[in-house]
Motif scaffolding. Structure first.
Motif, short mmCIF file in Angstrom:
data_model
loop_
_atom_site.label_atom_id
_atom_site.label_comp_id
_atom_site.label_asym_id
_atom_site.label_seq_id
_atom_site.Cartn_x
_atom_site.Cartn_y
_atom_site.Cartn_z
N ARG A 145 -3.17 -8.13 -6.80
CA ARG A 145 -3.84 -7.76 -8.03
C ARG A 145 -3.47 -6.20 -8.49
NH1 ARG A 145 -9.96 -9.62 -8.18
NH2 ARG A 145 -10.15 -8.35 -6.27
N LEU A 146 -2.27 -5.74 -7.72
CA LEU A 146 -1.82 -4.59 -8.03
C LEU A 146 -1.39 -4.16 -9.36
CD1 LEU A 146 -0.26 -4.10 -4.38
CD2 LEU A 146 -2.58 -3.15 -5.21
N PRO A 147 -1.20 -3.03 -9.87
CA PRO A 147 -0.85 -2.96 -11.26
C PRO A 147 0.56 -3.37 -11.71
CG PRO A 147 -1.70 -0.73 -10.29
CD PRO A 147 -1.47 -1.87 -9.03
N LEU A 148 0.72 -3.74 -12.84
CA LEU A 148 1.78 -4.40 -13.46
C LEU A 148 2.03 -3.85 -14.86
CD1 LEU A 148 1.51 -7.82 -12.38
CD2 LEU A 148 3.12 -6.49 -11.56
N GLU A 149 3.32 -4.06 -15.38
CA GLU A 149 3.67 -3.44 -16.60
C GLU A 149 4.43 -4.80 -17.21
OE1 GLU A 149 4.07 1.42 -16.20
OE2 GLU A 149 5.63 0.14 -16.09
N GLY A 150 4.60 -4.85 -18.50
CA GLY A 150 5.64 -6.05 -18.91
C GLY A 150 4.91 -6.75 -20.20
N GLU A 151 5.55 -7.65 -20.55
CA GLU A 151 5.13 -8.53 -21.69
C GLU A 151 4.17 -9.52 -21.18
OE1 GLU A 151 8.86 -10.06 -23.20
OE2 GLU A 151 9.53 -7.82 -23.84
N GLU A 152 4.05 -10.07 -19.91
CA GLU A 152 3.33 -11.26 -19.63
C GLU A 152 2.56 -10.84 -18.60
OE1 GLU A 152 5.55 -14.64 -19.20
OE2 GLU A 152 7.01 -14.21 -20.66
N ALA A 185 7.19 -9.05 -16.48
CA ALA A 185 6.04 -8.30 -15.55
C ALA A 185 6.77 -7.55 -14.34
CB ALA A 185 4.93 -9.04 -15.10
N HIS A 186 6.69 -6.38 -14.22
CA HIS A 186 7.04 -5.66 -13.06
C HIS A 186 6.29 -4.54 -12.66
CE1 HIS A 186 8.25 -3.55 -16.76
NE2 HIS A 186 7.92 -2.34 -16.21
N ILE A 187 6.46 -4.17 -11.44
CA ILE A 187 5.84 -3.07 -11.05
C ILE A 187 5.92 -1.53 -11.75
CG2 ILE A 187 5.78 -1.66 -8.86
CD1 ILE A 187 6.46 -3.81 -7.17
N PRO A 188 5.06 -0.92 -11.97
CA PRO A 188 5.02 0.19 -12.65
C PRO A 188 6.09 1.31 -12.30
CG PRO A 188 2.73 -0.29 -12.17
CD PRO A 188 3.58 -1.32 -11.54
N HIS A 189 6.95 1.90 -13.23
CA HIS A 189 8.00 2.97 -12.89
C HIS A 189 9.21 2.31 -12.43
CE1 HIS A 189 4.86 5.56 -14.39
NE2 HIS A 189 3.93 5.42 -13.46
N ALA A 190 9.18 0.90 -12.09
CA ALA A 190 10.39 0.45 -11.57
C ALA A 190 11.61 0.47 -12.59
CB ALA A 190 10.10 -0.86 -10.93
N ALA A 192 -5.55 -11.62 -14.36
CA ALA A 192 -6.25 -11.50 -13.20
C ALA A 192 -5.35 -12.33 -12.19
CB ALA A 192 -7.73 -12.09 -13.32
N ALA A 193 -5.66 -11.83 -10.92
CA ALA A 193 -4.98 -12.59 -9.61
C ALA A 193 -5.89 -12.47 -8.50
CB ALA A 193 -3.66 -11.84 -9.31
N ALA A 195 0.74 -1.27 -0.01
CA ALA A 195 0.18 -0.07 0.07
C ALA A 195 0.69 1.35 -0.07
CB ALA A 195 -1.02 -0.15 1.06
N GLU A 196 1.87 1.28 0.94
CA GLU A 196 2.86 2.63 0.88
C GLU A 196 3.69 2.58 -0.60
OE1 GLU A 196 6.76 3.93 3.18
OE2 GLU A 196 5.79 2.09 3.71
N LEU A 197 3.94 1.59 -1.27
CA LEU A 197 4.55 1.63 -2.40
C LEU A 197 3.59 1.96 -3.33
CD1 LEU A 197 7.06 1.30 -4.28
CD2 LEU A 197 6.54 -0.97 -4.42
N LEU A 198 2.51 1.56 -3.51
CA LEU A 198 1.39 2.16 -4.52
C LEU A 198 0.99 3.42 -4.30
CD1 LEU A 198 -0.60 1.08 -6.56
CD2 LEU A 198 -2.39 0.86 -4.81
N LYS A 199 0.98 4.23 -2.92
CA LYS A 199 0.85 5.57 -2.80
C LYS A 199 2.12 6.33 -3.32
CE LYS A 199 -0.40 9.13 0.61
NZ LYS A 199 0.49 9.92 0.01
#
Length: 234
Positions: free
Chosen positions: A214-221, A148-153, A225-226, A123-127
């Motif tokens: 089920r938090l946002p992800l970026e990437g090719e795969e 797949a990775h966490i956005p903007h990482a 849903a989770a 939650a802290e990282l998402l904020k």
């Protein structure tokens, strides 16, 4: 001829899945495939197994319905059957953490002792991501980051951290993450970054927990849903 009791038949199928999980190497392979699909050769190298041994373990997991496979050129590529496998993997691990005294001691000695500072929550990282503050570093191999990775990482594999410290602003508030709660890459990254004067914490539960929630992800795969499950405690 006496017919098998329906309940016994169904329990037999459950036993097949349990049997497939009854080897540390197979659980590690599932953990690796939770990061993204891999060929047999790639999975074998990442798990420090021979190709023949890895292939046998992967076939056992596929037979139990935990993996699917497809041919890509000359290679057989494996991936998780669906998101329920991630939930199963984390449920089994969490049960062991909670109910086996040896597991609790191992967590204390092998993990918490290496980093006594409280990790950042999802939650802290998402904020932070939404606010555009801080820096997130993914220390997994580039193959897993691309999947797949966490956005903007930004991707900075753990074995390259030392070479790139000068590229990280000294005032950055950093959260670093790796595969999941048993992965040590984030701990290794911290052991390089903190002595160099960087302010850094781990992400609680790592990529696996982020994906489970089920938090946002970026990437090719990026999975479709989770399941929304929260397990991480360390």
């Amino acid at each position: 001829m006496k017919r098998a009791h329906p309940k016994r038949v169904m329990f037999g199928f459950a036993a097949e899945v349990s049997k497939a999980l009854a080897h540390p190497a197979r659980i590690e392979l599932l953990d690796l495939l939770a990061q993204g699909s891999r060929s047999v050769d790639s999975a074998a190298k990442a798990a420090s197994l021979s190709v023949a041994n890895a292939s046998q373990h992967l076939l056992q997991l596929k037979k139990a319905g935990l993996l699917s496979a497809h041919r890509q050129g000359k290679h057989i590529v494996y991936e998780l059957a669906d998101e329920s496998v991630v939930v199963l993997l984390r449920t089994v691990s969490t049960f062991a953490d909670d109910h086996l005294a040896d597991a609790e001691r191992a967590i204390a000695n092998l993990y918490r002792a290496r980093d006594p500072i409280a990790p950042a929550s999802s939650a802290e990282l998402l904020k932070r991501i939404k606010d555009g503050t801080g820096l997130t570093i993914d220390v997994r191999p580039a193959l897993e980051y691309r999947a797949a990775h966490i956005p903007h990482a930004i991707n900075m594999p753990v074995d390259e951290i030392a070479k790139h410290i000068a590229d990280i602003p000294s005032g950055s508030d950093i959260v670093t993450y790796c595969r999941g709660p048993y992965c040590i890459f984030a701990y290794q990254a911290i052991e390089v970054l903190r002595p160099a004067g960087r302010q850094v914490r781990r992400l609680q539960g790592g990529f696996l927990e982020w994906r489970l929630n089920r938090l946002p992800l970026e990437g090719e795969e990026v999975p479709d849903a989770a399941a929304h499950v929260v397990f991480a405690k360390y």
